[in-house]
Design a protein around this motif. Structure first.
Motif, short mmCIF file in Angstrom:
data_model
loop_
_atom_site.label_atom_id
_atom_site.label_comp_id
_atom_site.label_asym_id
_atom_site.label_seq_id
_atom_site.Cartn_x
_atom_site.Cartn_y
_atom_site.Cartn_z
N GLU A 212 0.82 -1.21 0.00
CA GLU A 212 0.00 0.00 0.00
C GLU A 212 0.85 1.26 0.00
OE1 GLU A 212 1.14 -0.92 4.10
OE2 GLU A 212 0.30 -2.13 2.48
N VAL A 216 0.26 4.85 -2.04
CA VAL A 216 0.01 6.08 -1.30
C VAL A 216 1.15 7.08 -1.45
CG1 VAL A 216 -0.37 7.06 1.01
CG2 VAL A 216 -1.48 4.92 0.36
N VAL A 268 -13.55 -3.26 6.05
CA VAL A 268 -12.20 -2.87 6.41
C VAL A 268 -11.26 -4.06 6.35
CG1 VAL A 268 -10.75 -1.85 8.21
CG2 VAL A 268 -13.10 -1.04 7.89
N CYS A 271 -10.04 -4.97 2.78
CA CYS A 271 -9.42 -3.90 2.00
C CYS A 271 -7.90 -4.08 1.93
CB CYS A 271 -9.74 -2.54 2.59
SG CYS A 271 -9.00 -1.16 1.68
N MET A 273 -5.80 -1.94 1.16
CA MET A 273 -5.17 -0.70 1.60
C MET A 273 -5.41 -0.42 3.08
SD MET A 273 -3.75 0.19 -1.18
CE MET A 273 -3.17 1.82 -0.77
N ILE A 275 -8.16 0.67 4.61
CA ILE A 275 -8.94 1.87 4.93
C ILE A 275 -10.38 1.48 5.25
CG2 ILE A 275 -7.50 3.26 3.41
CD1 ILE A 275 -9.87 3.28 1.43
N ASP A 276 -11.09 2.44 5.82
CA ASP A 276 -12.51 2.27 6.12
C ASP A 276 -13.29 3.15 5.14
OD1 ASP A 276 -15.08 2.08 7.14
OD2 ASP A 276 -14.45 2.25 9.24
N ASP A 279 -15.55 6.14 6.00
CA ASP A 279 -15.03 7.47 6.36
C ASP A 279 -15.06 8.44 5.18
OD1 ASP A 279 -14.56 6.56 8.90
OD2 ASP A 279 -12.45 6.05 8.52
N GLN A 282 -11.13 8.68 0.01
CA GLN A 282 -9.78 8.74 0.56
C GLN A 282 -8.76 8.52 -0.55
OE1 GLN A 282 -9.65 6.26 4.32
NE2 GLN A 282 -11.80 6.03 3.76
N ALA A 284 -6.09 6.82 -0.50
CA ALA A 284 -5.57 5.46 -0.55
C ALA A 284 -6.52 4.48 -1.23
CB ALA A 284 -5.26 4.97 0.86
N CYS A 285 -7.78 4.83 -1.42
CA CYS A 285 -8.74 3.90 -2.01
C CYS A 285 -8.42 3.66 -3.48
CB CYS A 285 -10.15 4.45 -1.86
SG CYS A 285 -11.42 3.37 -2.60
#
Length: 477
Positions: A212, A216, A268, A271, A273, A275-276, A279, A282, A284-285
């Motif tokens: 990841e 990122v 989560v 994933c 990456m 991430i949630d 939220d 993002q 990172a998605c």
């Protein structure tokens, strides 16, 4: 407490390992199919054969750096035709803009080499160490014989994949069967071994230990793609109006009604990456869709409608929250921005196709020799010297003849040829020294410069081409 909390002078927190859980569903199946197709093309393409005749290589796709050629099935690209490669790169960029503006980061989630090889590495990791819970326990366990055995097995399989990755890449630059034999017998050039080593190490490290972080921190596209997207772009989102407030439904009896989200963290845990998605959008998605499969599976179990996490446009989320129907997917895909990208992409593609079909199989470049600029002959005539480079892009040897216009004012001769004709080997370039003479007292002989056109004629195919240059006369003094 994170490492940045413990040491506020640090700019970055230490990487926390991510252990994606196995998930099944339509997007996971799609990713497996695309992974198999992408890897199949990458590993098998250099081994395909294509008959181009006795004088050309029979590898279907070959980047022949030694002879400065690029072969792609029936297409052969020469160095002076690099505009084809530049055009393809422009089309790739415009295509990336198009798909990102319409469907978000589909490249990152399904086709990017980092994603493809990371998926493969995670699959190997799951085979060796087990699913998420087992891998988490192994990560925190002490280093005993079992942990060493599992880790060395996983690293060994990763290394084998990485070697195959680097090995497949070098086969695109030389005849694959010959290079394979030379590699095995240690007769290959050091460049081949060093290239395999570099690609092996980068694949092993980036796919195994910096998954990841590449997406990122190292890749610029997550930051660029924000400019390609707007509220009508279809991307992965969470229907907050439907899911909130979160909570376990079994605990909600007699209490305030809860949303559809049971706060199970399935989205989560799958994933890659970490991430949630709840939220919001993002950086990172990568929009791989695995959180959709995980959430749909949970919704089926609790008897709720699918689509709590889904591909959607941000503008549609606002419409649904107000009780309205979302826009048609076609209205999201076909809008001014995507139509403009499509038009530009198509224009470049059509231009390349036209250039490919109208290009000549012979070519010539003319360079005047500047030292001396001209020579005065004993009879008073003026002679200029030129270096003419002739390209024969046919698969057989061809005889050529040079002429000059206007022919009544000049005489042309080719060094080493009595009648002005010469032959060029098949699929090769030949440099010839050419002389053009203007009679004494003629206008070109007395002028400073005169425009001339040198013609190259292929007698066998009745094909001709030309290049414009200048004739320097006594007026240069």
């Amino acid at each position: 407490m994170s490492s940045t909390d413990q040491n506020p002078d640090r700019l970055y927190s230490a990487r926390e390992p991510i252990f994606p859980r196995r998930v099944s569903g339509k997007f996971r199946s799609l990713k497996w199919w695309l992974l198999a197709i992408c890897l199949g093309i990458y590993y098998l393409l250099p081994w395909l054969r294509w008959d181009r005749g006795p004088n050309l290589p029979d590898q279907a796709v070959l980047i022949d750096l030694a002879n400065r050629r690029f072969f792609f099935f029936w297409i052969e690209i020469w160095p002076h035709e690099f505009y084809f490669v530049a055009g393809l790169l422009i089309m790739a960029g415009l295509g990336l803009f198009l798909f990102t503006s319409a469907l978000g980061r589909v490249w990152c989630g399904y086709f990017c080499p980092q994603t493809v090889w990371t998926d493969l590495f995670i699959l190997v990791e799951r085979w060796v160490e087990g699913d998420r819970n087992k891998r988490v326990r192994l990560w925190t366990a002490r280093w005993d014989a079992t942990k060493w055995r599992l880790r060395l097995t996983k690293w060994g399989l990763w290394l084998a994949i990485a070697v195959a990755t680097g090995g497949a890449w070098v086969f695109y630059f030389a005849d694959a069967p010959t290079l394979l034999w030379n590699l095995i017998t240690f007769q290959a050039h050091a460049v081949a071994y060093s290239t395999i080593l570099v690609l092996t190490l980068t694949t092993f490290i980036l796919g195994g230990f910096m998954r990841e972080q590449v997406c990122v921190y190292m890749c610029p596209w997550p930051r660029i793609q924000a400019a390609m997207m707007d509220e009508d772009t279809i991307t992965i989102g969470y229907r907050e109006w439907r899911g909130e407030p979160r909570g376990k439904h079994r605990k909600a009896e007699g209490a305030e009604r809860l949303g559809d989200c049971i706060d199970c963290y399935a989205c989560v845990n799958v994933c890659p990456m970490g991430i949630d998605i709840r939220d919001g959008q993002q950086l990172a998605c990568i929009t791989c869709g695995l959180c959709i499969d995980a959430c749909d599976e949970v919704m089926d179990k609790v008897g709720k409608p699918r689509g709590l996490v889904d591909y959607m446009a941000l503008s549609d989320e606002a419409r649904e929250r107000a009780g309205n129907r979302p826009k048609s997917i076609w209205k999201h895909v076909f809008r001014v921005r995507t139509i403009l990208y499509t038009a530009l992409w198509s224009a470049v593609g059509i231009g390349l196709l036209v250039a490919l079909f109208v290009r000549s199989d012979i070519d010539m470049t003319v360079a005047p020799v500047r030292n001396p600029i001209f020579v005065t002959m004993s009879d008073g005539s003026i002679r200029n010297t030129y270096d003419v480079r002739v390209r024969n892009m046919h698969g057989d040897e061809r005889a050529f003849r040079l002429t000059v216009t206007p022919d009544e004012a000049y005489a042309i001769s080719v060094e080493g040829s009595d009648d002005g004709t010469f032959t060029v080997p098949p699929d090769a370039t030949l440099l010839k020294r050419v002389y053009i003479v203007a009679p004494a007292g003629s206008a070109p002989a007395n002028a400073t410069t005169t425009d001339v056109r040198i013609w190259l004629e292929d007698a066998a195919a009745a094909e001709r081409t030309y290049d414009d240059t200048v004739f320097n006369g006594k007026g240069m003094k």
